[in-house]
Write an enzyme that holds these catalytic residues in place. Sequence first.
Site, short mmCIF file in Angstrom:
data_model
loop_
_atom_site.label_atom_id
_atom_site.label_comp_id
_atom_site.label_asym_id
_atom_site.label_seq_id
_atom_site.Cartn_x
_atom_site.Cartn_y
_atom_site.Cartn_z
N CYS A 99 -4.63 -124.13 -7.07
CA CYS A 99 -4.47 -123.88 -5.64
C CYS A 99 -3.00 -123.58 -5.38
O CYS A 99 -2.12 -124.33 -5.80
CB CYS A 99 -4.91 -125.12 -4.85
SG CYS A 99 -4.63 -124.96 -3.08
N CYS A 102 -1.45 -126.60 -3.09
CA CYS A 102 -1.27 -127.99 -3.53
C CYS A 102 -1.24 -128.18 -5.03
O CYS A 102 -0.98 -129.28 -5.51
CB CYS A 102 -2.35 -128.89 -2.91
SG CYS A 102 -3.99 -128.67 -3.62
N CYS A 148 -10.31 -125.41 -1.39
CA CYS A 148 -9.71 -126.41 -2.27
C CYS A 148 -10.13 -127.77 -1.72
O CYS A 148 -10.00 -128.03 -0.53
CB CYS A 148 -8.19 -126.27 -2.26
SG CYS A 148 -7.34 -127.62 -3.12
N CYS A 151 -6.65 -129.85 -0.33
CA CYS A 151 -5.89 -129.48 0.87
C CYS A 151 -6.70 -128.67 1.87
O CYS A 151 -6.18 -128.29 2.90
CB CYS A 151 -4.63 -128.72 0.47
SG CYS A 151 -4.94 -127.07 -0.20
N CYS A 171 -15.66 -115.35 -5.51
CA CYS A 171 -14.83 -114.19 -5.16
C CYS A 171 -13.62 -114.73 -4.39
O CYS A 171 -13.76 -115.15 -3.25
CB CYS A 171 -15.67 -113.24 -4.32
SG CYS A 171 -14.89 -111.70 -3.90
#
Length: 182
Positions: A99, A102, A148, A151, A171
């Site tokens: 991510c 984070c 995610c 976060c 995607c």
Amino acid sequence: MKVVLYGIAALLLSVTACAQHTEKAPAGETTAESGQAPVPTQKVNSLNKAGQPAKIKKSNAEWKAILTPEQYYVMREKGTERAFSGKYDHNVDHGIYKCAACGLELFSSETKFDSGTGWPSFYKPLNNKNVKEKRDMSDGMIRTEVLCNRCDGHLGHVFDDGPKPTGLRYCLNSVSLAFEKK
């Protein structure tokens, strides 16, 4: 002949579905030279009592200070980068996709494939607990948003037209990801 036409129609629908929300960041905003904000160095493996990644909560101002304008637009406002514009669409290096907000490990290059849609695509997450899925009914469509799980940053969408063994196609937006080469 019908099979070929159905196949072409399915491909066009998948590209169209991925392209929804495709817009550029608001005019006048520029991104960092690399187009990516530095990935925070937080404990990647910290888990809560339920075994899920420990949540990170920040105000909009805090996210704006951490992310580039394009990342903020995509990850916090649920935008989408233009097709074929992301730096990870054709990345063939081996490693882990994290991510961008984070640093949580999300996908492995081992499950990445070329979907032809213009966005990096994967057939499964590195760990199912690191991503969450949410019903998305925006733009008059019913889709599944991928976030995610630490976060709540918007990553992209998942579709059921991917390759074996899962049949899924995650995607994702390149700006939502940070790549760590192995």
